[in-house]
Every structure is written in structure tokens, then in C-alpha cells.
Design a protein around this motif. Sequence first.
Motif, mmCIF file in Angstrom:
data_model
loop_
_atom_site.group_PDB
_atom_site.id
_atom_site.type_symbol
_atom_site.label_atom_id
_atom_site.label_comp_id
_atom_site.label_asym_id
_atom_site.label_seq_id
_atom_site.Cartn_x
_atom_site.Cartn_y
_atom_site.Cartn_z
ATOM 1 N N ILE A 160 -32.643 -108.854 57.792
ATOM 2 C CA ILE A 160 -32.005 -108.389 59.000
ATOM 3 C C ILE A 160 -32.772 -108.853 60.309
ATOM 4 O O ILE A 160 -31.875 -109.843 60.393
ATOM 5 C CB ILE A 160 -30.707 -107.124 59.329
ATOM 6 N N GLU A 161 -33.519 -108.557 60.479
ATOM 7 C CA GLU A 161 -34.246 -108.245 61.651
ATOM 8 C C GLU A 161 -34.837 -109.662 61.897
ATOM 9 O O GLU A 161 -35.078 -110.402 62.796
ATOM 10 C CB GLU A 161 -35.180 -107.278 62.340
ATOM 11 N N THR A 162 -35.672 -109.518 60.887
ATOM 12 C CA THR A 162 -36.612 -111.243 60.339
ATOM 13 C C THR A 162 -35.783 -112.571 60.534
ATOM 14 O O THR A 162 -36.268 -113.623 61.722
ATOM 15 C CB THR A 162 -37.082 -111.347 59.625
ATOM 16 N N HIS A 163 -34.190 -112.803 60.457
ATOM 17 C CA HIS A 163 -34.012 -113.280 60.077
ATOM 18 C C HIS A 163 -32.383 -113.290 61.204
ATOM 19 O O HIS A 163 -31.413 -114.259 61.261
ATOM 20 C CB HIS A 163 -33.279 -113.860 58.637
ATOM 21 N N SER A 164 -32.601 -112.802 62.446
ATOM 22 C CA SER A 164 -31.466 -112.041 63.581
ATOM 23 C C SER A 164 -30.323 -112.794 62.871
ATOM 24 O O SER A 164 -29.464 -113.331 63.545
ATOM 25 C CB SER A 164 -31.807 -113.525 64.516
ATOM 26 N N LEU A 165 -30.596 -111.721 62.105
ATOM 27 C CA LEU A 165 -29.103 -111.904 60.952
ATOM 28 C C LEU A 165 -27.930 -110.165 61.701
ATOM 29 O O LEU A 165 -26.639 -110.507 60.977
ATOM 30 C CB LEU A 165 -28.841 -111.240 59.408
ATOM 31 N N GLY A 166 -27.781 -109.760 62.799
ATOM 32 C CA GLY A 166 -27.053 -108.633 63.207
ATOM 33 C C GLY A 166 -25.934 -109.342 63.241
ATOM 34 O O GLY A 166 -24.763 -108.605 63.053
ATOM 35 N N ASP A 167 -25.218 -110.460 63.440
ATOM 36 C CA ASP A 167 -23.811 -110.856 63.436
ATOM 37 C C ASP A 167 -23.380 -111.424 61.964
ATOM 38 O O ASP A 167 -22.394 -111.607 62.015
ATOM 39 C CB ASP A 167 -23.790 -111.260 65.166
ATOM 40 N N LYS A 168 -24.322 -111.867 61.402
ATOM 41 C CA LYS A 168 -23.969 -112.169 60.692
ATOM 42 C C LYS A 168 -23.760 -111.167 58.780
ATOM 43 O O LYS A 168 -23.113 -111.477 57.249
ATOM 44 C CB LYS A 168 -24.517 -113.365 59.956
ATOM 45 N N VAL A 169 -24.779 -110.376 58.983
ATOM 46 C CA VAL A 169 -24.707 -109.904 57.731
ATOM 47 C C VAL A 169 -23.861 -107.894 58.003
ATOM 48 O O VAL A 169 -24.386 -107.087 59.332
ATOM 49 C CB VAL A 169 -26.273 -109.273 57.467
ATOM 50 N N HIS A 170 -22.620 -107.374 57.222
ATOM 51 C CA HIS A 170 -22.303 -106.186 57.758
ATOM 52 C C HIS A 170 -22.809 -105.389 56.899
ATOM 53 O O HIS A 170 -21.621 -105.296 55.677
ATOM 54 C CB HIS A 170 -20.887 -106.878 57.830
ATOM 55 N N LEU A 171 -23.374 -104.465 57.499
ATOM 56 C CA LEU A 171 -23.235 -102.943 56.942
ATOM 57 C C LEU A 171 -22.387 -102.175 57.290
ATOM 58 O O LEU A 171 -22.430 -101.839 57.791
ATOM 59 C CB LEU A 171 -24.847 -101.983 57.104
ATOM 60 N N ILE A 172 -21.017 -101.816 55.542
ATOM 61 C CA ILE A 172 -20.333 -100.645 56.315
ATOM 62 C C ILE A 172 -20.187 -99.756 55.516
ATOM 63 O O ILE A 172 -18.967 -99.118 55.642
ATOM 64 C CB ILE A 172 -19.144 -102.085 56.037
ATOM 65 N N GLY A 173 -21.302 -99.174 54.816
ATOM 66 C CA GLY A 173 -21.552 -98.021 54.305
ATOM 67 C C GLY A 173 -20.618 -97.746 53.010
ATOM 68 O O GLY A 173 -19.434 -98.783 52.390
ATOM 69 N N GLU A 174 -20.625 -96.620 52.682
ATOM 70 C CA GLU A 174 -19.227 -96.304 51.385
ATOM 71 C C GLU A 174 -17.912 -96.151 52.401
ATOM 72 O O GLU A 174 -17.558 -96.092 52.950
ATOM 73 C CB GLU A 174 -19.720 -94.979 51.169
ATOM 74 N N GLN A 175 -17.362 -97.161 51.790
ATOM 75 C CA GLN A 175 -15.736 -97.444 51.890
ATOM 76 C C GLN A 175 -14.749 -96.152 50.587
ATOM 77 O O GLN A 175 -15.029 -96.383 49.363
ATOM 78 C CB GLN A 175 -15.567 -98.276 51.730
ATOM 79 N N SER A 176 -14.293 -96.223 51.903
ATOM 80 C CA SER A 176 -12.556 -94.610 50.235
ATOM 81 C C SER A 176 -12.160 -95.858 49.277
ATOM 82 O O SER A 176 -11.780 -95.543 47.870
ATOM 83 C CB SER A 176 -11.818 -94.216 50.717
ATOM 84 N N ASN A 177 -11.650 -97.381 49.766
ATOM 85 C CA ASN A 177 -11.086 -98.729 49.637
ATOM 86 C C ASN A 177 -11.982 -99.520 48.975
ATOM 87 O O ASN A 177 -11.112 -100.340 49.976
ATOM 88 C CB ASN A 177 -9.504 -98.277 49.239
ATOM 89 N N PRO A 178 -13.211 -100.209 48.072
ATOM 90 C CA PRO A 178 -13.963 -100.933 48.967
ATOM 91 C C PRO A 178 -12.985 -102.121 48.389
ATOM 92 O O PRO A 178 -13.197 -102.976 48.749
ATOM 93 C CB PRO A 178 -15.017 -100.998 48.426
ATOM 94 N N LEU A 179 -12.055 -101.893 47.297
ATOM 95 C CA LEU A 179 -11.114 -103.002 47.001
ATOM 96 C C LEU A 179 -10.290 -103.485 48.447
ATOM 97 O O LEU A 179 -9.543 -104.700 47.931
ATOM 98 C CB LEU A 179 -10.447 -102.793 45.932
ATOM 99 N N ALA A 180 -9.987 -103.357 48.937
ATOM 100 C CA ALA A 180 -9.191 -103.221 50.376
ATOM 101 C C ALA A 180 -9.869 -104.316 50.898
ATOM 102 O O ALA A 180 -9.446 -104.946 51.560
ATOM 103 C CB ALA A 180 -8.289 -102.711 50.847
ATOM 104 N N ILE A 181 -11.129 -104.788 51.055
ATOM 105 C CA ILE A 181 -12.386 -104.961 51.767
ATOM 106 C C ILE A 181 -12.734 -106.647 51.434
ATOM 107 O O ILE A 181 -12.560 -107.220 51.805
ATOM 108 C CB ILE A 181 -13.785 -104.873 51.434
ATOM 109 N N LEU A 182 -12.042 -106.395 49.551
ATOM 110 C CA LEU A 182 -12.195 -107.806 48.876
ATOM 111 C C LEU A 182 -11.873 -108.961 49.493
ATOM 112 O O LEU A 182 -11.651 -109.935 48.820
ATOM 113 C CB LEU A 182 -12.565 -107.565 47.723
ATOM 114 N N ARG A 183 -10.793 -108.484 49.929
ATOM 115 C CA ARG A 183 -9.786 -109.626 50.049
ATOM 116 C C ARG A 183 -9.644 -110.179 51.054
ATOM 117 O O ARG A 183 -9.040 -111.603 51.309
ATOM 118 C CB ARG A 183 -7.669 -109.145 50.086
ATOM 119 N N PHE A 184 -10.926 -110.153 51.708
ATOM 120 C CA PHE A 184 -11.134 -111.543 53.272
ATOM 121 C C PHE A 184 -12.482 -111.830 52.373
ATOM 122 O O PHE A 184 -12.564 -112.439 53.467
ATOM 123 C CB PHE A 184 -11.475 -109.559 53.968
#
Length: 451
Positions: free
Chosen positions: A259-283
Motif C-alpha cells: 500500500i505504501e509502495t504504490h501510494s494506495l492509501g485512498d484506494k485500498v480500504h482495510l476495514i477489519g472484521e465485520q459483523s455482517n460482511p455480506l452487507a459490504i458486498l453490495r457496494f
Amino acid sequence: MKVLVLSHSSELAGAERSMLDLFDHWAKKGLVEPHFIIRRPIKNLAPELRKRGWGYTAIHYTNWSQRNPSKQAESVHRNALFNTQAVFNIEELIKELQPDVVMTNTIVAPWAALAAHFQKVPHIWFVREYGDTDHQHVFELGRENTYQDVDSLSGLVVTNSKSLAQYLRQYIDKNKITPLYTPFNLDYLRQKSLQPAKNPYKRKGSLKLVITGKITPSKGQSEATEAVGRLNKMGHDTELCIIGTPKEPGDDEPLKNIIETHSLGDKVHLIGEQSNPLAILRFADVGIMASQQEAFGRVTFEYMVVGLPVVGSNSGATPEMIEDGKNGYLYNNGSVDSLVDQLIKYASDRSLVNVHGEAAQKKAELMMKGQHNADALMDTVIAMAKDKDKHLSQPLNFSHRWLEYPDIAKQYIEDTGSVSLGRLTYQRLRHRAKLAYLWVAAPFGNHKRYK
């Protein structure tokens, strides 16, 4: 039917969720009365069992395969004590509950299988992983010996894919092996995907990718991130959402470096563990399955259910689920170049996202209607219980010398005052083990069973 089930953990990861899905399906039809054995300390699995009204017993035990097995004599000896006692505790539970069959979920903990053997109850082993090639586990006995023990201790071995079943046939009696696709409730999964969630992506016109699972080298999050870096440099506006946390401390360091090498801070989103990851998939537009050797790929199936095309490595069971060019694309395992080539197809032609997404949903529905289903498996389990003598485990081929490990380790500590075995000493002793830590235990070496 009364069933006693050992879970290798009390977490709520993919293997545990698949176990719950199976018993939800059976319990809804009134086919089973399950009781679960879970590992101490008690974690997120216990509330799910209580919510369903299912009993459980928490016991302390460790694994016979793991990523970083201990090389300290004191630790190995202590684990041997715990695991031997765990077998005895499970035997008492079998005597109390009188189950028709005993089941073990995943390959990493054999203690219920051993208890079932000693109590002469049919045992079924659910193998949901390759072990070493996918999760980087070290088989203390070696791969072949471990799977041979799975064979001897089980009347039936259930895999979560046809690919894994084919792989195991080189070690286990093929007549014992049957594939089972987890009986997912498709409507329930789709309803969960519609629940409220925060959109992790930043730009409206980007190609939005998602990868889900514990962050670990074998899962390929770094590979996916490198691909995103290259796509953006080529002029394809691409974002990646990574759902999950590191499996082991430091597993996310290579990912952060990319992420640092390619300057991807605003393009790769580390959101951790989610109680309902399925709800993220629709985006998202496209799901990525970058595991080196996925035995099934629960998240792959979830991508498909909610209508995401999938780009996955051509290894393990992924090709069973992804039909190249129809509901996604396959890329060469471990090749970032190949992954980029396949993702470019969606970046260049966004209409493919909808076409392949609809095909992915249809493929998921077909998998649930096929021959490898939970109802067919229950028929087999019922037959086993009715003719249990035919399905009891085979005699265990071990001798007293396989039980000397803790005594040797204890003597080493007493003689040297050290709790750490040198590499050569450890390797020499380790290969004397025959059947996991139980066989290298012997704190109960004077027990009549071991005479």
C-alpha cells in the motif's frame, strides 16, 4: 438422532459457520439433536449455540497441526497432558450422552475421533481444508501419516468440495469419502446483504473490488493489492476493500508495505472484521478469491449469491465454482500479472459485471440443488448409525515407544534444566510420535489402554 460434534475452536470463522449451516438445515427438519464440544477459552461460537438452544461443553485442547508448532519440551509435554485429559473427558461425555455418531469439524483436532474409537461409536470427519498447502499448517506426523490416521479413525470422511475429495483419495479409502456442499440458505444470505452498512469506497466511477477473509500470506490479500496498484498505474481507476484481520501478528505487514509502495492509501480500504460482511458486498463490483489452495471458498460462494462475478486462482475447488468467462475469470495461481489481465476485462467493459453477476447467482442455486447435498449425507449418517459395527474405526497401530515423548522431554528438562529442545534433538524426538500429541503424551502411560 443424537450427534456429538467437536469444533476445533470456539471462534466464528468460515469452518464454524459452515458447521452451523449444516446443523441448522438438519435441525429445521427435526433430524438431529446435537451437542457440541468447543475449545476453551469460550468465544463467539458459544452465543450462536445458545441462541439455537443447542448444548455445548467447553474443554481445553490444542491441535495436532498448526502454523507454528511449539519446540519447547515443557510446552509439548503440557499440551500432551491437556489433550490426553481432553480425550478422557470426551469419553465421559460419550458415556453420558450416548450419541449415535460422533463428528469432528476440520482436520486440526483429533480428540473426539480418538474418544469415539475407544468408546466404539461411529465417527465422521469433516475435512474442510488441505492443511499445509492452504493454511500453512505443519503436520507434526507428516501429511501422509496424518491422513492415514483420519482414515483409520473414521467410518466416513466428508469434504466440502469434489476437488478436496479427489485429493484425499491418495491417502484415504475412496469408499469412505463423500463431498458435501454446505447447505446455505440463499434467501437469508441475500437478506443479510441488504442490511444497512457504510460504503467503504470513495469514488463513484471506480472499479470496486472486494476480498474477504483472515489476512494471511496464503489468502492472497497482498497479491490483490499489488494488482490494484498496477491497474491504477495503467490508468484504470480501481479500489479494493479488504475485509478481515491478521490471522497471526505481522501477517498484514507485507500488505501495508505494498500500500505504501504504490501510494494506495485512498484506494485500498482495510476495514477489519465485520459483523455482517455480506452487507459490504453490495457496494462492490467484483469479488476476488486469491487463496493459494482453497478447499471450497465460502466467501466465493457468498460473492456469487449476492450477484458478484468472481476472479479466482485456478487452484483447489475454485474452478468448481467459477466457470471461466461465464460467471467470472480464473487466473494463474500466484501470478499477479495473470490477475491483472483478468481484472482489466471488467475495467474495460463494465457490462460484464452484470452479465457475469447474474450467471454467478444461477451457478450458486444449481450447486445447492445438486447431488452433493445435506439430505443425501443424512441418509448416509442414518445408515451408519443403524449398522454401527460396520463403520467403527480400525485398530490403531502404535506401540509403547510412540508414547515415550513426554517422558523423554521431562527427563531432558530434569537433566539440563532447560525447557527448550535443540533443533536436532527436537527433530529426533518429534519423529518418534505416531498419533499426534496423544501418542506423544504418556502422562497416563500406566493406564491399561496403553499397555
